[in-house]
Structures are given as C-alpha cells and as structure tokens.
Design a protein around this motif. Structure first.
Motif, PDB file in Angstrom:
ATOM      1  N   LYS C 225      88.863 -70.481  29.695  1.00 48.21           N
ATOM      2  CA  LYS C 225      88.182 -69.672  30.228  1.00 48.21           C
ATOM      3  C   LYS C 225      87.139 -70.677  31.272  1.00 48.21           C
ATOM      4  CE  LYS C 225      86.998 -67.720  25.598  1.00 48.21           C
ATOM      5  NZ  LYS C 225      85.996 -68.017  25.048  1.00 48.21           N
ATOM      6  N   CYS C 226      86.412 -71.627  31.247  1.00 51.44           N
ATOM      7  CA  CYS C 226      86.024 -72.565  31.895  1.00 51.44           C
ATOM      8  C   CYS C 226      85.633 -72.877  33.675  1.00 51.44           C
ATOM      9  CB  CYS C 226      85.842 -74.180  31.187  1.00 51.44           C
ATOM     10  SG  CYS C 226      84.700 -75.014  32.086  1.00 51.44           S
ATOM     11  N   ILE C 227      85.164 -72.892  34.323  1.00 57.76           N
ATOM     12  CA  ILE C 227      84.771 -72.704  35.609  1.00 57.76           C
ATOM     13  C   ILE C 227      84.458 -73.307  35.597  1.00 57.76           C
ATOM     14  CG2 ILE C 227      85.294 -69.748  36.194  1.00 57.76           C
ATOM     15  CD1 ILE C 227      82.226 -69.388  36.179  1.00 57.76           C
ATOM     16  N   LEU C 228      84.559 -74.337  35.326  1.00 61.06           N
ATOM     17  CA  LEU C 228      83.764 -75.506  35.652  1.00 61.06           C
ATOM     18  C   LEU C 228      82.234 -76.253  36.181  1.00 61.06           C
ATOM     19  CD1 LEU C 228      86.539 -78.244  36.711  1.00 61.06           C
ATOM     20  CD2 LEU C 228      85.577 -78.025  34.376  1.00 61.06           C
ATOM     21  N   CYS C 229      81.015 -74.394  35.868  1.00 62.21           N
ATOM     22  CA  CYS C 229      79.892 -74.982  36.506  1.00 62.21           C
ATOM     23  C   CYS C 229      78.998 -75.855  36.499  1.00 62.21           C
ATOM     24  CB  CYS C 229      79.424 -73.374  36.554  1.00 62.21           C
ATOM     25  SG  CYS C 229      79.014 -73.200  35.052  1.00 62.21           S
ATOM     26  N   TYR C 230      79.337 -77.035  35.278  1.00 59.06           N
ATOM     27  CA  TYR C 230      78.104 -77.417  34.654  1.00 59.06           C
ATOM     28  C   TYR C 230      77.128 -77.247  34.198  1.00 59.06           C
ATOM     29  CZ  TYR C 230      81.802 -80.255  36.578  1.00 59.06           C
ATOM     30  OH  TYR C 230      82.706 -81.261  37.565  1.00 59.06           O
ATOM     31  N   ALA C 231      77.133 -75.564  33.708  1.00 59.77           N
ATOM     32  CA  ALA C 231      75.495 -74.855  33.468  1.00 59.77           C
ATOM     33  C   ALA C 231      75.599 -76.169  31.645  1.00 59.77           C
ATOM     34  CB  ALA C 231      75.784 -73.322  32.922  1.00 59.77           C
ATOM     35  N   ASN C 234      74.112 -79.540  32.423  1.00 56.62           N
ATOM     36  CA  ASN C 234      73.207 -79.726  33.129  1.00 56.62           C
ATOM     37  C   ASN C 234      71.603 -78.878  32.346  1.00 56.62           C
ATOM     38  OD1 ASN C 234      74.181 -80.449  35.137  1.00 56.62           O
ATOM     39  ND2 ASN C 234      73.171 -78.804  36.662  1.00 56.62           N
ATOM     40  N   LEU C 235      71.953 -78.233  31.208  1.00 55.49           N
ATOM     41  CA  LEU C 235      71.300 -76.945  30.291  1.00 55.49           C
ATOM     42  C   LEU C 235      70.832 -78.031  29.261  1.00 55.49           C
ATOM     43  CD1 LEU C 235      72.501 -73.856  30.267  1.00 55.49           C
ATOM     44  CD2 LEU C 235      69.817 -74.280  30.420  1.00 55.49           C
ATOM     45  N   ARG C 256      88.818 -80.333  39.579  1.00 54.71           N
ATOM     46  CA  ARG C 256      88.025 -79.416  39.859  1.00 54.71           C
ATOM     47  C   ARG C 256      88.819 -78.321  39.702  1.00 54.71           C
ATOM     48  NH1 ARG C 256      82.791 -80.543  42.716  1.00 54.71           N
ATOM     49  NH2 ARG C 256      83.180 -78.856  43.328  1.00 54.71           N
ATOM     50  N   THR C 257      89.879 -78.340  39.223  1.00 55.57           N
ATOM     51  CA  THR C 257      90.957 -77.487  39.477  1.00 55.57           C
ATOM     52  C   THR C 257      90.885 -76.078  38.424  1.00 55.57           C
ATOM     53  OG1 THR C 257      92.921 -78.197  38.551  1.00 55.57           O
ATOM     54  CG2 THR C 257      92.767 -78.439  41.026  1.00 55.57           C
ATOM     55  N   ASP C 258      92.124 -75.106  38.585  1.00 52.35           N
ATOM     56  CA  ASP C 258      91.449 -73.953  37.712  1.00 52.35           C
ATOM     57  C   ASP C 258      92.896 -74.300  36.602  1.00 52.35           C
ATOM     58  OD1 ASP C 258      94.138 -73.618  39.126  1.00 52.35           O
ATOM     59  OD2 ASP C 258      93.810 -71.409  39.477  1.00 52.35           O
ATOM     60  N   GLY C 287      74.028 -71.093  28.045  1.00 52.20           N
ATOM     61  CA  GLY C 287      74.045 -70.789  29.019  1.00 52.20           C
ATOM     62  C   GLY C 287      75.167 -71.141  29.678  1.00 52.20           C
ATOM     63  N   PRO C 289      78.067 -69.136  31.067  1.00 50.30           N
ATOM     64  CA  PRO C 289      78.818 -67.540  31.751  1.00 50.30           C
ATOM     65  C   PRO C 289      79.656 -66.809  31.250  1.00 50.30           C
ATOM     66  CG  PRO C 289      78.504 -69.548  33.315  1.00 50.30           C
ATOM     67  CD  PRO C 289      78.340 -70.065  32.711  1.00 50.30           C
ATOM     68  N   MET C 290      80.728 -68.042  30.636  1.00 49.63           N
ATOM     69  CA  MET C 290      82.175 -67.568  30.696  1.00 49.63           C
ATOM     70  C   MET C 290      81.959 -67.413  28.963  1.00 49.63           C
ATOM     71  SD  MET C 290      82.588 -67.139  33.822  1.00 49.63           S
ATOM     72  CE  MET C 290      84.136 -66.138  33.315  1.00 49.63           C
TER      73      MET C 290
END
Lengths: 282, 352, 336
Positions: C225-231, C234-235, C256-258, C287, C289-290
C-alpha cells in the motif's frame, strides 16, 4: 512519432585530462559511436548535456569544447564526494562506453555577440563553457565576426587553473587579451595576484559596444558584478550561466526552476537584466 | 464538443459494460480497497468498479505517469552496453474520471507535450488511452473545483462521458448511467456499448436538466485571477514565513495530487542488467533540489511550501495558461497536518 | 502533581509575559472530526517571522489565535514533532499522555533542552479515528458529522447513522497504557483513570503464533500500500536524523519504485531505528494517506523490548534506552 528523449547517444571516453592539482577536476573527451549522432548533437556554445552512466545515473554538465571541434565533445567534470555519477566518471578508464543526452539549454547569445567586443570573466572550475566560447571565438572562421576579446580568469592557486596549456597559448596571442590571476602569491607564479573582482577593477575592460560573459563561484559573482556595473556594463549585455540540480534536462521533471524560469530550457544562460527579475532562489 | 450518440446503461448492467471494455484494454477505475478506501486502480474484474465512490483518494494519474515507469532497459558488459527501449504501451481506458481529474490530465498533457522536447513515453501512453469521464450531481465538501472553473457535469476533453441519472421515485439514487460518445476513440468502444438502448427524449431532458442544475450551482468564493496576480508580487513577502509552519514536509499531498508530475530518474540494477526508471518525486523533499556540492537553493520548508503554491497557481498559469490545481480536494483530505490549501489561497487573496 | 490550568489562560500568560516565544497547540481543522496544529508566536519571539507587522496587529493576531486553541478528542497530532522546528527557542507544547513520552525520548536523546520547554499536559481518553468512523458508517470521511452526547451522527446515503464515540477512537488509544502525561509543567484537565490492560493484546498474541508464511503475506500486503511519501517518518518525533538513510544517495540504500521491496526495506530499516525508542503514539499510522498499518509492527517491536529489557520508551528521562547501553543481564541467546 517523437523519439524517446531519455535515451542517450552512445559514446566512448577517448581522452582524459586531469585539470588541477587536487585531481578532482578532469576533462573527458567523448567520441560518438555513430558519426551521424555527432551531427544530430548540434550544439551552441554555452549549452549543456546529461552525461549518462548506465547503472549510476546522469549528471548535467556544460559542454567545454567548441561546436567547431567536430570529431568529439568535451566535458570538464568536478568530482564531489556526494556525486554518484561524477565519482564513477572519475574512476572510468579510457574506452569506457557511456552516453550523452542533449544538447540542452539556450547557450550564450552568439548572434548578439557578432560585431561586438567580448569580455569573458571567470573563476575556478566554472570556466568550462567559457573555455568553449573562447575556443569557438578564436577559430579562424569565427574570429573576425567579433571585435576585441578580453579574458580574465582566476583561481585560488596556480594548480587550480584549468586548461593551463590552452590559456598559456592564448596568453601569447595578439588577438585576445588574457589576464590570469591567483588569490595569493605562489612559488613560480609570474601572473597577477588578487581576487577576480579586484583584477577586473584594475584591468578595466571597456563596456563600449561590449557583451560580457561571466561564470564563477557565487562569492566571485557577488563582488565582480558590482565592479562591472561601476565600469558601465549594462545588465542586458552581461550574461551568466546557472547550475542547478537537474534530472530530465527538458523542462518536465520540475526541479530546476528559479521562479517561473526553468534553468534547463529557459537557461542556463541569463542576462543580469533577466536575473534581476527572478527571485533569489538559486 | 459534438455528442456522437448517447446510450443508457442501467447501473445493474455496468459490470457487463465494464467487462466488455476490459476486452482488449487495461481499465483503470474507482474501486474500494480492503480498507474501504476509494482508489483508482487497475481492474482485475468488472465488478470491482465502484460507482458509489466520490473522488477516489488515489487519483488516476498512474494511468499516464505510473509511479514507476521504465524509460529504457540496458545490458552492460565490459566495453559494451546495449539499450532497449520499453515496449509500446497497451491500449488502456481511464474510466469514471471526475471532470476535475479530466482537467488534471489536460495539465499533464500541457507539460509533457511542451516543446522543445515532447515527452515521448508520456505521449505514447496518452495516445493509447481512452478517457471516460463521469459527471457528479453531488459535491463532496472538500472538492472546490468550481473555484477553478470546473463544472462537475462538464464532459469536455473526454472520449466518452457517463451522466448519472436517477430513476423512478428514488430521485437521489443513481439507477442508470447515460453514456455520451464524444470522439472517434469513444466510437471505437462500440462493441461495448452497442447492446444498450439509445437515449430517449426523456433521458435527453434529464441529462439537460442535470447540466442546467449543475451550472446554476456554486458561486466561486476565490478569485483565481486575483490570486495569480498577487502571487507575482509576494515571493519575498512575510506571508510565507507562517504558511509552511504546520507542514511536515512529506509527499502525501504531491503524490496524491492528480496534477503533480515532478519526477526523479533512478537506476534499478540487477547484475549486468538494469533499467533507467522514472519515479514520482516532490518539491517538498530536501533532496529534490540539493546539489551534489551540498548547496540547496530551497533550503527549508518555507521555500518548498512556497514552491508548491507558486508552481500550482502562478508558474503553471504563466507558462501554460492553466492552473496546476483542479480543486479535487485530495491534498486536504490526506494532509497529516490538515494544512488546507483553500485556507492558504484565502490568506494569499486577503494579503495586503 | 502539576497545577491544573485553563488552556487559553496559560497560553496567553506564557506568550504575553514573554515566558515562551512559541506556543504549539491545536485548533479545529477544516475537516470534520479533525484538529490542526496551531503555532502561535509570542511578542518576544527571537526569530519572529512577521517583523513588518505593526505591534498592534501582531497582538491582535496572537489574541485571535489564542482564542482558537482547543483540546478535545479531535487532537490527534503529536505536536512534539514540531519541537525540532523551534529548537533553541523557548517553546510551550500541548501533549497528551502518549505525546509526553516523545518529550521524554527527546530529553533522553538530548534533542531538546528542558530549560527551553514548557509542557502543557493534556490527560486524554483517546482521539477519534476519522477514517474508522467513516468506515463504520459506510460513507466517505469528509461528510459533516454531528456529535450527540456520546454518539456521532451523520447523514449517509439518505439516512442518519450513529456511532458510539468510544468505538470511534484509534486502536492505539484503546491499547494506551499512558492516558496521563508522564511529564508536564501544567495540566489542562483532571487526570483520567487508567484501565487495566493485558500485557499482550490478543492481536499480538495471534501475530506471534502465526506462521512465517502468514506473517510474510500480511507484511507484503501492508507494504504494497505504501507510496513512499515519508509522512510516517516526517511525523515521527523520534525520526530526526539530519539525513535519513532513505535520502542517502551514496550508497542509495532504498529505491523509490512501486516494487514492494522498496517499501519493505524502508519500513524495516525505520522500524529497526525505532526499536526501544518508539513510544507508540501512533502519529505514523494517523498520518499515512494509504492506511498502512505500521502500528502492528511497532507494537510488535515494543512488546519485545518490554519483554527482553523490561523497558518502556519515553517513561523516565533519567533511564537510558536499552539499545543505547549494555548490561550483563541483557538477553544474549542470539550470540552463538
């Protein structure tokens, strides 16, 4: 259908010159595998290209040879500890295959320079595309298209001056006025001593009917540009070239903009008048 | 756009229609994942398409700009390297796009087709895509596309468009979809829609009424022209000193934005073989602009937050005459700090 | 026992008397059931950003912001994360029980200076999981929600639905062992009773007993599920490395691929860095998003640290974290 702009032209490293004493600046001469690719790689002075090493990535580097050097292209590359591509390139042996994508960017205003006096000012490693400009302007077919050429080039130490042989040759010529300078006195150095801004103030190149090209580290630009202004160089006739982190080089990947201008396609060469309209985010 | 023809598909028959689309196409559509979250995803079965979704949290961007896209593959041997371009993209359908997501595709088109170097991998994928939009009569509270001049019933730039129609007594529940065929690419789907009846006079009236009602709804609160003009003059203003403060600098907003298209190019290597791939990236990351020398022109979150707003609402408009925001509201829904772009726009608009 | 005070009164006092330069609290967010951080700069902020503002206008703005401060079960963010942003400035921060443990963690790791901190403790019964509420009600999360006593109420597909508030809080809150702040200078509410909880949750027991195949399948599914946005990173107040391994390019540890292996590698490394340091505040989960369920893995790690070292992160700033020191009694069966 369009061609895939991400696929590099295949080239081979044909010659490597270590440019400085610190041995972290080298000039690479690249030969195209397919002669017609060199024709397709039709560049102007001041443009850049993405050097591609499969497995390592790409790095945007200014073209250091003249468009009239028809058999090859040259790039002068500084190795940074954090630079993946530049490190691999510095470790490369002669004959290593690699790729280049380009040419990219706008280049220096060659058309506008015709019939003008040309002033070229540079510091340290930033001289690369200006070396291309000097080589181009001094070519027998081109030299007569501009009037006087004045070059001021400085480095921290004599050992850090790039393209030493060429500059030595040019210093002896009558059709170009070359001033070389280093920051401090050094053994065996018979040229000038002093920072570039001071030397510019001293040499006093004339702004009359002149186009000025300037490339150097930020601190050199910061103190040299006011000197040029004092001498009377107009912002719209003074050009500098930016460096930015880039990936695509063709205005898509979105990282090299300074305000609304993309350094990769709108630049890298901008006049001081254009720079004055940009936000100071560089 | 001239409508070629209109067919009526009962909601119960949508899986049959979607199933027919899946013959010969990959189909991206709104689905619900195991967490109950609406996302755009590639369908494995026609029933997965979910018509109760509003704006799915994951946008349809992946159909045009995949999270990972192979630009070319290569093989390396001592002294020899061979490069192979990727295979041509398969025909695909992006199905059920909200008009704001369609507008987002227009943004991507503008960027990737721009001279001097049109982006061939993008354009090839785009050419292989048929766009089927979908109208919405209800507006999710986070969606502010009307502020950006986008009507949720507008079928422009689509190859085909679905208009939800209520049936019989249950006026609030969609029971049928009117399928408008708008382009040659739309007509090419004939095999999938040919079995469904043509719209009758009453259907046409219902479609026209839905459009009329949609057009009459919602007066924009923000003047985007004012915002754009203001942005041209406030780059150095104190305003930015506060706007970024809650932002934690993650990429959630950008990765789930239907228009954010910034990318990185990376190497994926396995032994002698490898691929040069493009992956999503964002201006919110420190690494995005950091030079190899260590110098970073956008050193702190302040510069990065400013870049995001400027790129969307100023630079994009200046260069391509189209805002890089379509008002889908995804960034508002996913921002872990609840930093609401509408409030930022209001602050800019009110800033003296 | 710290003094009980009123949130707005103490904020006004600290800011106007120059006792702090920055006050970090909560305000209602534009989304229903959500609160956003509210960062208020005092009159004596040494790095005051809006220097061009007239003193009157600045006072007005501060007063308006103080009036907007809230604390209730919407206040899910761990504000301690923002202390990194305001390092070396006198800062007040509102902390729940879980958040207060992050403060202790940062004190242990010398990332904040106690002298510069005013800690406003907020006893907490749990915060509302907006997405869980939406799932329970079967509607999208952004609809208007009413509160009716101990219930949430909202309209979904033409009918009204109700969900008990107690059913709507995060899993991490239901399993929370520290409802009351462990460190604070003031409290903005009375302490809440701490329910008795089993040492290991049923879920954790089940996970420990599950086969490697089962665990791998589950891990693979979560990581996909992870899109590597690093939320999440960072949180996280404990994720403060100046250059994260995920941002290193020489060598590049993580792609950073899928391909799920990239997300797996990122999360595994991050989990290992958080071993014995994660306090279980849940900021990463909230936090994301996925909806990646990182909680499960952090809980797993925490339960092991507790079992092997008898250690709970962020409880006592005088105690060294187990993975930052060595003692002869440490478990060592893995050394052969």
């Amino acid at each position: 259908m369009e061609t895939n702009p991400y696929i590099p032209y295949p080239v081979t490293i044909d010659r490597v010159v270590v440019e400085n004493e610190a041995r972290d600046i080298k000039t690479f001469r690249l030969i195209f595998h397919n002669a017609q690719d060199r024709k397709g790689f039709d560049f102007k002075v001041g443009q850049f290209a993405e050097l591609s090493l499969l497995g390592f990535g790409e790095s945007p580097i200014g073209i250091a040879s003249s468009p009239l050097d028809r058999d090859y292209v040259e790039f002068t590359v500084k190795r940074y500890p954090a630079g993946v591509v530049t490190n691999e390139l510095h470790n490369a042996e002669l004959g290593r295959p690699m790729g280049i994508r380009g040419p990219m960017g706008n280049g220096y205003p060659i058309e506008k320079m015709k019939g003008k006096n040309i002033v070229i000012i540079s510091g340290g490693f930033a001289v690369t595309t200006l070396r291309a400009a000097i080589r181009y302007l001094l070519h027998p077919d081109i030299r007569s298209s501009v009037k006087d050429i004045t070059v001021i080039y400085g480095a921290r130490t004599p050992g850090e001056l790039c393209y030493k042989e060429e500059f030595t040759d040019w210093s002896k010529r009558k059709d170009v006025a070359v001033t070389l300078t280093v920051d401090n006195e050094a053994q065996g150095w018979r040229g000038r001593v002093g920072f570039v801004p001071t030397v510019v103030a001293d040499v006093k190149p004339s702004p009359r009917d002149a186009i000025c090209l300037i490339c150097g580290p930020p601190v050199m630009l910061k103190y040299t540009i006011p000197e040029l202004t004092k001498l009377g160089f107009k912002p719209e006739d003074t050009y500098l070239s930016f460096e930015m982190r880039m990936k695509c080089g063709i205005g898509k990947c979105g990282r090299c903009n300074i305000g609304p201008k993309y350094v990769c396609i709108d630049g890298p060469v901008f006049s001081l008048a254009e720079v004055a309209d940009m936000p100071a985010e560089y | 756009m001239m409508t070629r023809e209109i067919r009526i598909i009962p909601l119960s028959e949508m899986p049959a229609f979607v199933g027919a689309l899946m013959q010969g196409h990959k189909v991206l559509a709104p689905t619900r994942n195991d967490d109950g979250l609406c996302v755009f995803a590639w369908l494995a079965a026609p029933e997965q398409a979910d018509w109760t979704c509003g704006i799915p949290q994951v946008p349809p961007k992946q159909a045009f700009l995949p999270r990972t896209e192979i630009l070319f593959t290569y093989h390396r041997e001592k002294g020899r390297e061979t490069i192979t371009p990727p295979p041509a993209p398969e025909p695909q359908i992006a199905l059920g796009l909200h008009p704001c997501d369609v507008q987002a595709v227009k943004v991507l088109d503008a960027v990737f087709s721009a001279e001097p170097s049109p982006d061939q991998p993008y354009l090839a994928r785009r050419a292989a895509t048929t766009l089927i939009g979908r109208g919405f009569t209800e507006q999710d509270p986070l969606v502010f596309c009307r502020e950006l001049g986008i009507d949720p019933m507008d079928n422009r730039d689509c190859d085909a468009f679905l208009v939800p129609l209520a049936g019989g007594q249950a006026e609030h529940t969609t029971s049928r979809m009117a399928l408008e065929i708008l382009t040659d690419k739309g007509v090419a789907l004939r095999l999938a829609y040919d079995g469904f009846p043509k719209a009758g006079v009453e259907d046409l009236a219902a479609i026209a009424e839905a459009r009329k009602q949609s057009a009459a709804r919602g007066v924009p609160l923000l003047d985007m022209a004012v915002i754009q003009r203001r942005l041209e003059n406030i780059f150095n203003s104190d305003l930015w000193n506060r706007i970024h403060e809650p932002c934690v600098g993650c990429g959630a907003c950008a990765f789930l934005c239907p228009t954010c298209h910034c990318f990185d190019i990376q190497e994926e290597v396995m032994g002698q073989d490898g691929a040069r791939v493009r992956v999503w990236d964002t201006c919110q990351f420190d690494l995005f602009t950091r030079h190899a020398s260590g110098h970073n022109p956008r050193l702190s979150q302040k510069e990065r937050s400013r870049q995001r707003i400027m790129h969307k609402f100023s630079y994009g408009v200046g260069k391509f005459h189209i805002p890089f925001c379509v008002g889908c509201g995804r960034c508002i829904a996913v921002c872990p700090a609840h930093n609401d772009v509408r409030q930022i726009l209001k602050e800019i608009s009110d800033f003296k | 026992m710290p003094k009980q005070v009123d949130l707005k009164t103490i904020a006004r006092d600290l800011l106007t008397k120059g006792k702090v330069e920055v006050f970090i609290g909560y305000q209602a967010a534009s989304l229903p059931l959500a609160a956003a951080p509210l960062i208020i700069h005092g009159a004596k902020d040494s790095v005051d950003a809006s220097q061009s503002m007239a003193p009157d206008a600045e006072r007005d703005m501060m007063a308006r912001k103080v009036a907007a401060l809230i604390f209730d079960d919407r206040c899910e963010m761990n504000l301690v994360n923002y202390l990194h942003k305001f390092k070396d400035r006198k800062t007040a921060v509102v902390v729940k029980g879980c958040d207060s443990r992050s403060v202790v963690g940062l004190l242990q790791e010398k990332q904040v200076d106690r002298k510069n901190l005013v800690i406003i403790g907020a006893p907490c019964r749990g915060v509302v999981d907006r997405r869980h509420v939406a799932k329970l009600m079967g509607c999208d999360a952004s609809r208007e929600v009413d509160r009716e006593g101990e219930h949430f109420r909202f309209q979904c597909a033409g009918s009204w639905k109700r969900v008990k508030v107690a059913d709507a809080i995060y899993t991490a809150c239901r399993e929370c062992q520290v409802h009351n702040p462990v460190i604070a200078d003031y409290w903005i509410g009375a302490p809440v009773p701490q329910p008795d909880l089993p040492e290991l949750t049923a879920e954790m027991e089940a996970l420990r007993k599950a086969s490697p195949d089962h665990r791998w399948t589950r891990f693979h599914k979560e990581m996909s599920k992870c899109i590597l946005c690093y939320a999440c990173r960072n949180l996280c107040p404990a994720c403060y490395c100046k250059t994260c391994f995920a941002d290193a390019c020489k060598p590049k540890w993580v792609g950073r691929t899928d391909d799920p292996s990239d997300a797996m590698l990122f999360h595994l490394q991050r989990l290992m860095h958080l071993g014995g340091r994660c306090t279980g505040c849940g900021a990463c989960v909230r936090g994301c998003p996925m909806n990646v369920d990182l909680r499960l893995y952090n809980d797993h790690l925490r339960s092991h640290v507790k079992q092997e070292y008898g250690f709970m992160a962020g409880m006592d700033s005088a105690v060294h974290p187990p993975l930052a020191m060595y003692s002869m009694g440490d478990c060592n069966e893995f050394i052969r």
